[in-house]
Design a protein around this motif. Structure first.
Motif, PDB file in Angstrom:
ATOM      1  N   SER A  50       0.856  -1.373  -0.117  1.00 37.93           N
ATOM      2  CA  SER A  50       0.214   0.033   0.179  1.00 37.93           C
ATOM      3  C   SER A  50       1.001   0.972  -0.137  1.00 37.93           C
ATOM      4  O   SER A  50       2.074   1.257   0.566  1.00 37.93           O
ATOM      5  CB  SER A  50      -1.103  -0.093   1.308  1.00 37.93           C
ATOM      6  N   PRO A 105      -6.631   0.026  -7.062  1.00 39.39           N
ATOM      7  CA  PRO A 105      -7.575  -0.111  -5.765  1.00 39.39           C
ATOM      8  C   PRO A 105      -7.183   1.061  -5.259  1.00 39.39           C
ATOM      9  O   PRO A 105      -6.420   1.298  -4.426  1.00 39.39           O
ATOM     10  CB  PRO A 105      -6.952  -1.482  -5.164  1.00 39.39           C
ATOM     11  N   ASP A 107      -6.903   2.039  -1.029  1.00 38.02           N
ATOM     12  CA  ASP A 107      -6.739   1.562   0.623  1.00 38.02           C
ATOM     13  C   ASP A 107      -7.029   1.381   1.094  1.00 38.02           C
ATOM     14  O   ASP A 107      -8.804   0.781   1.218  1.00 38.02           O
ATOM     15  CB  ASP A 107      -5.476   1.781   0.575  1.00 38.02           C
ATOM     16  N   ASN A 109     -11.163   2.407   0.239  1.00 36.71           N
ATOM     17  CA  ASN A 109     -12.132   1.765   0.002  1.00 36.71           C
ATOM     18  C   ASN A 109     -12.321  -0.122   0.255  1.00 36.71           C
ATOM     19  O   ASN A 109     -13.142  -0.479   0.348  1.00 36.71           O
ATOM     20  CB  ASN A 109     -12.446   2.518  -1.559  1.00 36.71           C
ATOM     21  N   THR A 110     -11.105  -0.547  -0.128  1.00 36.26           N
ATOM     22  CA  THR A 110     -11.114  -1.658  -0.577  1.00 36.26           C
ATOM     23  C   THR A 110     -10.483  -2.477   1.280  1.00 36.26           C
ATOM     24  O   THR A 110     -11.212  -3.444   0.920  1.00 36.26           O
ATOM     25  CB  THR A 110      -9.470  -1.900  -1.375  1.00 36.26           C
ATOM     26  N   GLN A 112     -11.155  -0.920   3.856  1.00 32.46           N
ATOM     27  CA  GLN A 112     -12.911  -0.730   4.852  1.00 32.46           C
ATOM     28  C   GLN A 112     -13.089  -0.722   5.856  1.00 32.46           C
ATOM     29  O   GLN A 112     -12.975  -0.561   7.163  1.00 32.46           O
ATOM     30  CB  GLN A 112     -14.035  -1.569   4.538  1.00 32.46           C
ATOM     31  N   HIS A 143     -12.829 -10.817  -0.249  1.00 33.32           N
ATOM     32  CA  HIS A 143     -12.563 -10.229  -1.015  1.00 33.32           C
ATOM     33  C   HIS A 143     -11.674  -9.399  -1.909  1.00 33.32           C
ATOM     34  O   HIS A 143     -12.614  -8.931  -2.528  1.00 33.32           O
ATOM     35  CB  HIS A 143     -13.227  -8.841   0.218  1.00 33.32           C
ATOM     36  N   LEU A 144     -10.032  -9.580  -1.096  1.00 27.79           N
ATOM     37  CA  LEU A 144      -9.076  -9.209  -1.417  1.00 27.79           C
ATOM     38  C   LEU A 144      -9.051 -10.258  -3.106  1.00 27.79           C
ATOM     39  O   LEU A 144      -8.099  -9.389  -4.330  1.00 27.79           O
ATOM     40  CB  LEU A 144      -7.784  -9.394  -1.053  1.00 27.79           C
ATOM     41  N   VAL A 147     -10.571  -8.621  -5.784  1.00 32.36           N
ATOM     42  CA  VAL A 147      -9.660  -6.912  -6.272  1.00 32.36           C
ATOM     43  C   VAL A 147      -8.751  -7.067  -7.573  1.00 32.36           C
ATOM     44  O   VAL A 147      -8.724  -6.933  -7.798  1.00 32.36           O
ATOM     45  CB  VAL A 147      -9.904  -6.326  -5.175  1.00 32.36           C
TER      46      VAL A 147
END
Length: 149
Positions: A50, A105, A107, A109-110, A112, A143-144, A147
């Protein structure tokens, strides 16, 4: 995916020159406990990178990398005179399209949640901060995977 790590470059996107399949030394800034932390990250672990680039606001998820050696294999190459001399060799598994930053992406938003990116250590995805949002590591990983595919 086991970890997430803060990376930065003062001039550009960090590590953007490395495509999928490339290897590079992932740096850790010297600080309290950093050397021991870097040494003990396990070979084969996947780390999400990130970063906040200098020309944008916010943080972005830009890479998924795999630790390719054990820490004791990397340590003999470290430069003790350099504040960024601690590193681990990694292999790139996923990299953002830096030619289209609008699709990188975000950070916040992804993920959360604020996962605590303030230092150079890799943070466990199963940390209390992340689990407060995701309840289980399986939910976060599912989830990841969506993405990064």
């Amino acid at each position: 995916m086991e970890y997430i790590k803060n990376v930065n470059d003062d001039n550009d996107w960090a590590y953007k020159q490395y495509p999928v399949g490339a290897y590079f030394p992932l740096s850790f800034k010297k600080g309290e406990g950093v050397e021991n932390h870097a040494l003990n990250l396990p070979k084969g672990a996947l780390i999400i990178l990130s970063q906040k680039p200098p020309t944008k606001s916010g943080r972005y998820l830009t890479h998924v990398v795999e630790l390719s050696n054990e820490g004791d294999e990397d340590k003999p190459q470290w430069n003790s005179d350099d504040m960024w001399g601690i590193f681990r060799w990694v292999k790139v598994h996923w990299v953002a399209n830096f030619h289209d930053p609008s699709n990188i992406p975000v950070d916040r938003n992804t993920m959360q949640v604020d996962w605590g990116w303030q230092d150079t250590k890799a943070k466990l995805l199963s940390s209390p901060n992340l689990m407060s949002q995701w309840t289980s590591i399986e939910n976060l990983r599912a989830h990841l995977e969506g993405v990064f595919n």
